[in-house]
Design an enzyme around this catalytic site. Structure first.
Site, PDB file in Angstrom:
ATOM      1  N   PRO A   1      -4.764 -59.034  79.164  1.00  0.00           N
ATOM      2  CG  PRO A   1      -6.190 -58.647  80.963  1.00  0.00           C
ATOM      3  CD  PRO A   1      -6.134 -59.317  79.614  1.00  0.00           C
ATOM      4  CD  GLU A   2       1.242 -58.273  77.127  1.00  0.00           C
ATOM      5  OE1 GLU A   2       2.448 -58.129  77.432  1.00  0.00           O
ATOM      6  OE2 GLU A   2       0.785 -57.916  76.023  1.00  0.00           O
TER       7      GLU A   2
END
Length: 292
Positions: free
Chosen positions: A2-3
């Protein structure tokens, strides 16, 4: 992994769901990998604390905790996740619980009667009667606490950066601009997907040395980074593999990807096939005609 947009989406969902709730007790699993702080430190910090709010710092989810009431009991790791661990006595203090999701980590707000998934590593029992669970099959996620001072993830927040800051970070660096964008000590929260998408919109090839990029190109890149991140947040992030938000819903920004994951497909601007290369072990996607 996840960014920034995915972590921001999760943090916003959790803030709306659990802010104001009190952590009555916590159970921690027996696997040591997820614990960056000790089990004793985590339990002593979280139990009897009120969640003031939940926010994102870089790729980390930060729970701001206030009003802790000291309690004392034994700390244990029961085999059954239906039990909760207790804490040893600790000082009354404001603190922070820091969660890094790693590759496959998830935070889920659940009813106590709901099924406990196999790879559940932490269960927080809340005063509202619900449970907040941390689930991570691959165990790259990390749980830690900060009991004095404020958590600092390092790097500059991209959504708050101005051009002067952006230039100071990257100008003169001999590394490829893609690698520089992924350096969390420089710019925090930007990962592979959004670096590729930002470079495409700015018309810059990922392998270009940062030192070769002109000021006006950096200005376009900063604008592209902010634009891409804001659009992705608005669409709940990109669900490429395991990612879902705090409500278990997938994101939709993957439907807007212009280069990432589109190797061999025609560029949406010029119809040239998208190319994929590897830079420092990371896949990079770009249009050989639109990006220079």
């Amino acid at each position: 992994m996840p960014e920034l947009p995915e972590v921001e989406t999760i943090a916003r969902g959790l803030a709306a769901s659990v802010s104001g709730d009190v952590i009555e007790s916590i159970w921690l699993g027996q696997k040591p990998e997820p614990l960056k702080s000790t089990a004793r430190e985590i339990a002593a910090t979280l139990e009897d604390s009120r969640i003031a709010t939940v926010r994102r710092v870089g790729k980390h989810i930060v729970f701001d905790l206030v009003g802790r009431t000291p309690s004392s009991a034994k700390t244990q790791h029961p085999k059954s996740p239906r039990k909760e661990s207790a804490t040893t006595e600790g000082p009354t203090t404001d603190a922070q619980w820091i969660v890094h999701l790693g590759m496959t980590g998830r935070l889920q707000v659940c009813e106590p009667a709901s099924e406990i998934l196999k790879h559940t590593h932490a269960i927080l029992k809340l005063a509202s009667g619900r449970e907040l669970r941390f689930v991570d099959p691959r165990r790259f996620g990390r749980l830690s606490v900060v009991r004095t001072g404020a958590f600092d993830a390092g790097g500059v927040e991209p959504l708050e950066a101005d051009l002067a800051q952006f230039l100071a970070l990257f100008r003169g660096r001999k590394t490829p601009i893609k690698s520089a964008l992924l350096n969390q000590k420089l710019l925090r929260g930007v990962g592979n997907i959004y670096a590729d998408e930002s470079l495409f919109r700015a018309g810059i090839r990922p392998r270009r040395r940062a030192s070769s990029i002109a000021r006006e190109q950096f200005a376009r890149l900063l604008a592209a980074v902010k634009e891409v991140l804001k659009e992705a947040i608005a669409l709940g992030g990109s669900s490429i593999s395991d990612y879902v938000d705090a409500d278990g819903e997938a994101g939709f920004f993957q439907l807007q990807h212009r280069v990432y994951g589109r190797e061999g497909e025609p560029c949406l601007v010029c119809k040239t096939p998208i190319k994929r290369i590897v830079i420092a072990g990371r896949s990079s996607h770009y249009c050989p005609k639109c990006q220079k």
